[in-house]
Design a protein around this motif. Structure first.
Motif, PDB file in Angstrom:
ATOM      1  N   ALA A 135       0.769  -1.151   0.065  1.00 63.67           N
ATOM      2  CA  ALA A 135      -0.013   0.073   0.034  1.00 63.67           C
ATOM      3  C   ALA A 135       0.757   1.379   0.077  1.00 63.67           C
ATOM      4  O   ALA A 135       0.353   2.312  -0.646  1.00 63.67           O
ATOM      5  N   SER A 136       1.958   1.190   0.792  1.00 61.90           N
ATOM      6  CA  SER A 136       2.718   2.524   0.776  1.00 61.90           C
ATOM      7  C   SER A 136       3.526   2.655  -0.575  1.00 61.90           C
ATOM      8  O   SER A 136       3.805   3.696  -1.168  1.00 61.90           O
ATOM      9  N   ILE A 137       4.005   1.600  -1.343  1.00 58.62           N
ATOM     10  CA  ILE A 137       4.446   1.774  -2.760  1.00 58.62           C
ATOM     11  C   ILE A 137       3.408   2.111  -3.597  1.00 58.62           C
ATOM     12  O   ILE A 137       3.782   3.357  -4.500  1.00 58.62           O
ATOM     13  N   GLU A 138       2.163   2.002  -3.691  1.00 58.84           N
ATOM     14  CA  GLU A 138       1.145   2.385  -4.422  1.00 58.84           C
ATOM     15  C   GLU A 138       0.831   3.737  -4.032  1.00 58.84           C
ATOM     16  O   GLU A 138       0.719   4.624  -4.917  1.00 58.84           O
ATOM     17  N   ALA A 139       0.934   4.136  -2.717  1.00 57.55           N
ATOM     18  CA  ALA A 139       0.610   5.479  -2.504  1.00 57.55           C
ATOM     19  C   ALA A 139       1.896   6.358  -2.994  1.00 57.55           C
ATOM     20  O   ALA A 139       1.615   7.497  -3.509  1.00 57.55           O
ATOM     21  N   MET A 140       3.174   5.851  -2.997  1.00 59.07           N
ATOM     22  CA  MET A 140       4.345   6.655  -3.518  1.00 59.07           C
ATOM     23  C   MET A 140       4.003   7.021  -5.051  1.00 59.07           C
ATOM     24  O   MET A 140       4.127   8.088  -5.584  1.00 59.07           O
ATOM     25  N   TYR A 141       3.685   5.841  -5.947  1.00 55.65           N
ATOM     26  CA  TYR A 141       3.331   6.050  -7.210  1.00 55.65           C
ATOM     27  C   TYR A 141       2.071   7.158  -7.382  1.00 55.65           C
ATOM     28  O   TYR A 141       2.334   8.065  -8.574  1.00 55.65           O
ATOM     29  N   ARG A 142       1.077   7.288  -6.646  1.00 56.92           N
ATOM     30  CA  ARG A 142       0.291   7.712  -6.689  1.00 56.92           C
ATOM     31  C   ARG A 142       0.355   9.340  -6.317  1.00 56.92           C
ATOM     32  O   ARG A 142       0.074  10.455  -7.009  1.00 56.92           O
ATOM     33  N   THR A 143       1.516   9.467  -5.435  1.00 55.47           N
ATOM     34  CA  THR A 143       1.877  10.793  -5.364  1.00 55.47           C
ATOM     35  C   THR A 143       3.144  11.395  -6.652  1.00 55.47           C
ATOM     36  O   THR A 143       2.925  12.713  -6.715  1.00 55.47           O
ATOM     37  N   ALA A 144       3.813  10.500  -6.968  1.00 50.48           N
ATOM     38  CA  ALA A 144       4.682  10.995  -7.955  1.00 50.48           C
ATOM     39  C   ALA A 144       3.998  11.312  -9.306  1.00 50.48           C
ATOM     40  O   ALA A 144       4.488  11.878 -10.059  1.00 50.48           O
ATOM     41  N   GLY A 145       2.895  10.413  -9.601  1.00 49.16           N
ATOM     42  CA  GLY A 145       2.164  10.693 -11.071  1.00 49.16           C
ATOM     43  C   GLY A 145       2.894   9.690 -12.007  1.00 49.16           C
ATOM     44  O   GLY A 145       3.871   8.806 -11.562  1.00 49.16           O
ATOM     45  N   SER A 146       2.794  10.061 -13.107  1.00 52.98           N
ATOM     46  CA  SER A 146       3.283   9.309 -14.341  1.00 52.98           C
ATOM     47  C   SER A 146       4.984   9.191 -14.415  1.00 52.98           C
ATOM     48  O   SER A 146       5.561  10.549 -14.066  1.00 52.98           O
ATOM     49  N   VAL A 147       5.584   8.380 -14.613  1.00 56.86           N
ATOM     50  CA  VAL A 147       7.137   8.544 -14.184  1.00 56.86           C
ATOM     51  C   VAL A 147       7.463   7.712 -15.629  1.00 56.86           C
ATOM     52  O   VAL A 147       7.092   6.645 -16.126  1.00 56.86           O
ATOM     53  N   ASP A 148       8.892   8.071 -15.919  1.00 57.14           N
ATOM     54  CA  ASP A 148       9.409   7.221 -17.106  1.00 57.14           C
ATOM     55  C   ASP A 148      10.360   6.197 -16.613  1.00 57.14           C
ATOM     56  O   ASP A 148      10.700   5.174 -17.401  1.00 57.14           O
ATOM     57  N   ALA A 149      10.907   6.162 -15.406  1.00 49.69           N
ATOM     58  CA  ALA A 149      11.715   5.105 -14.860  1.00 49.69           C
ATOM     59  C   ALA A 149      11.831   4.959 -13.402  1.00 49.69           C
ATOM     60  O   ALA A 149      11.520   6.164 -12.741  1.00 49.69           O
ATOM     61  N   VAL A 150      11.925   3.881 -12.877  1.00 49.01           N
ATOM     62  CA  VAL A 150      12.112   3.774 -11.659  1.00 49.01           C
ATOM     63  C   VAL A 150      13.596   3.101 -11.198  1.00 49.01           C
ATOM     64  O   VAL A 150      13.835   2.087 -11.795  1.00 49.01           O
ATOM     65  N   VAL A 151      14.105   3.708 -10.192  1.00 46.83           N
ATOM     66  CA  VAL A 151      15.372   2.816  -9.664  1.00 46.83           C
ATOM     67  C   VAL A 151      15.238   2.295  -8.378  1.00 46.83           C
ATOM     68  O   VAL A 151      14.627   3.161  -7.425  1.00 46.83           O
ATOM     69  N   CYS A 152      15.544   1.336  -7.946  1.00 38.81           N
ATOM     70  CA  CYS A 152      15.653   0.668  -6.643  1.00 38.81           C
ATOM     71  C   CYS A 152      16.871   0.383  -6.030  1.00 38.81           C
ATOM     72  O   CYS A 152      17.701  -0.388  -6.626  1.00 38.81           O
ATOM     73  N   ALA A 153      17.429   1.319  -5.108  1.00 41.94           N
ATOM     74  CA  ALA A 153      18.824   1.096  -4.591  1.00 41.94           C
ATOM     75  C   ALA A 153      18.761   0.889  -2.989  1.00 41.94           C
ATOM     76  O   ALA A 153      19.298   1.353  -2.190  1.00 41.94           O
ATOM     77  N   ALA A 154      17.786   0.107  -2.503  1.00 41.44           N
ATOM     78  CA  ALA A 154      17.479  -0.328  -1.513  1.00 41.44           C
ATOM     79  C   ALA A 154      17.256  -1.946  -1.061  1.00 41.44           C
ATOM     80  O   ALA A 154      16.462  -2.354  -1.850  1.00 41.44           O
ATOM     81  N   GLY A 155      17.537  -2.172   0.234  1.00 41.51           N
ATOM     82  CA  GLY A 155      17.287  -3.751   0.478  1.00 41.51           C
ATOM     83  C   GLY A 155      18.111  -4.286   1.381  1.00 41.51           C
ATOM     84  O   GLY A 155      19.453  -3.464   1.814  1.00 41.51           O
ATOM     85  N   GLU A 156      17.704  -5.191   2.317  1.00 37.84           N
ATOM     86  CA  GLU A 156      18.278  -5.677   3.458  1.00 37.84           C
ATOM     87  C   GLU A 156      18.588  -6.992   3.487  1.00 37.84           C
ATOM     88  O   GLU A 156      17.648  -7.649   3.080  1.00 37.84           O
ATOM     89  N   VAL A 157      19.831  -7.778   3.737  1.00 36.90           N
ATOM     90  CA  VAL A 157      19.967  -9.006   4.123  1.00 36.90           C
ATOM     91  C   VAL A 157      20.411  -9.335   5.200  1.00 36.90           C
ATOM     92  O   VAL A 157      21.173  -8.368   6.030  1.00 36.90           O
ATOM     93  N   GLU A 158      20.581 -10.595   5.596  1.00 42.39           N
ATOM     94  CA  GLU A 158      21.260 -11.118   7.012  1.00 42.39           C
ATOM     95  C   GLU A 158      22.750 -11.736   6.445  1.00 42.39           C
ATOM     96  O   GLU A 158      22.597 -12.431   5.348  1.00 42.39           O
ATOM     97  N   PHE A 159      23.548 -11.298   7.286  1.00 45.39           N
ATOM     98  CA  PHE A 159      24.938 -12.056   6.956  1.00 45.39           C
ATOM     99  C   PHE A 159      25.231 -12.870   8.235  1.00 45.39           C
ATOM    100  O   PHE A 159      24.669 -12.624   9.323  1.00 45.39           O
ATOM    101  N   GLY A 160      25.892 -14.005   7.994  1.00 45.11           N
ATOM    102  CA  GLY A 160      26.276 -14.922   9.243  1.00 45.11           C
ATOM    103  C   GLY A 160      26.973 -16.205   8.549  1.00 45.11           C
ATOM    104  O   GLY A 160      26.691 -16.426   7.314  1.00 45.11           O
ATOM    105  N   ARG A 161      27.622 -16.851   9.368  1.00 43.75           N
ATOM    106  CA  ARG A 161      28.283 -18.059   8.893  1.00 43.75           C
ATOM    107  C   ARG A 161      27.296 -19.235   8.733  1.00 43.75           C
ATOM    108  O   ARG A 161      25.807 -19.293   9.364  1.00 43.75           O
ATOM    109  N   LEU A 162      27.365 -19.821   8.020  1.00 46.88           N
ATOM    110  CA  LEU A 162      26.463 -20.792   7.247  1.00 46.88           C
ATOM    111  C   LEU A 162      25.924 -21.649   8.351  1.00 46.88           C
ATOM    112  O   LEU A 162      24.361 -21.814   8.359  1.00 46.88           O
ATOM    113  N   ALA A 163      26.675 -22.065   9.348  1.00 46.61           N
ATOM    114  CA  ALA A 163      26.183 -23.054  10.361  1.00 46.61           C
ATOM    115  C   ALA A 163      25.213 -22.217  11.286  1.00 46.61           C
ATOM    116  O   ALA A 163      24.420 -22.864  12.047  1.00 46.61           O
ATOM    117  N   GLU A 164      25.281 -20.865  11.176  1.00 45.52           N
ATOM    118  CA  GLU A 164      24.473 -19.856  12.256  1.00 45.52           C
ATOM    119  C   GLU A 164      23.222 -19.385  11.538  1.00 45.52           C
ATOM    120  O   GLU A 164      22.453 -19.038  12.056  1.00 45.52           O
TER     121      GLU A 164
END
Length: 199
Positions: free
Chosen positions: A44-73
């Protein structure tokens, strides 16, 4: 072009904005900063962002999270964290934007080097990065209205080397300029379905 950059405050997002802002109209977006606030874990937050921005020509995503850790953990839940917070978030950004982008517009997602050049404790990141490459390759042949999709896979950035360099032994850090150019190539060029490495 009118371009949304999600995660614009991070090192990669800043490199993207620095390269594209002189030639394009940039709308910055992020969880806690930017022209528009967006929570990529909430469709819903993503859809709200698009409504606020209006028509766009391109979207870049430079966000994301992962977990790091030893395989056994590592646990299934830790892998799932990365799949939810780096992969599914970007997929939902694409799905929600299919009817928003102008004809021939583009999505450019972000993965990373660790599925090509693994490091200890990095299997969670490698799994998410590989999943994004597979999604982009398959999604490209099913895009409506001439839309394009690519994923940039940068190595360790020079600006981040002091903070994260110990995790990446032997890696040669890449410049923000080169990273920004990879996104420009995806947006201003004609490629689709590609994983664009910046090593």
């Amino acid at each position: 072009m009118k371009i949304i950059v999600v995660g614009a405050a991070g090192a990669i997002g800043q490199a993207v904005c620095a390269e594209l802002a002189p030639r394009h109209d940039i709308i910055t977006a992020g969880r806690s900063s930017g022209d528009i606030r967006v929570d990529l874990a909430d469709r819903a937050s993503i859809e709200a962002m698009y409504r606020t921005a209006g028509s766009v020509d391109a979207v870049v995503c430079a966000a994301g999270e992962v977990e790091f850790g030893r395989l056994a953990e590592m646990t299934g839940e830790k892998y799932l964290f990365g799949l939810k917070n780096k992969v599914l978030t970007q997929i939902n950004l694409v799905l929600a934007g299919l009817n928003v982008l102008t004809n021939g517009g583009s999505f450019t997602l972000t993965s990373g080097i660790l599925d090509r050049e693994p490091v200890r404790e990095g299997s969670g990141s490698a799994t998410a990065n590989g999943a994004l490459a597979g999604f982009v390759k398959a999604a490209a042949i099913d895009m409506p209205r001439g839309l394009r999709i690519n994923v940039v896979s940068p190595g360790l950035l020079q600006v981040s080397a002091e903070r994260y360099g110990a995790i990446f032994p032997g890696h040669d850090p890449v410049s923000s300029r080169r990273v920004g150019l990879a996104y420009a190539k995806c947006i201003e060029g004609a490629a689709t379905g590609q994983m664009v490495p910046v090593d």
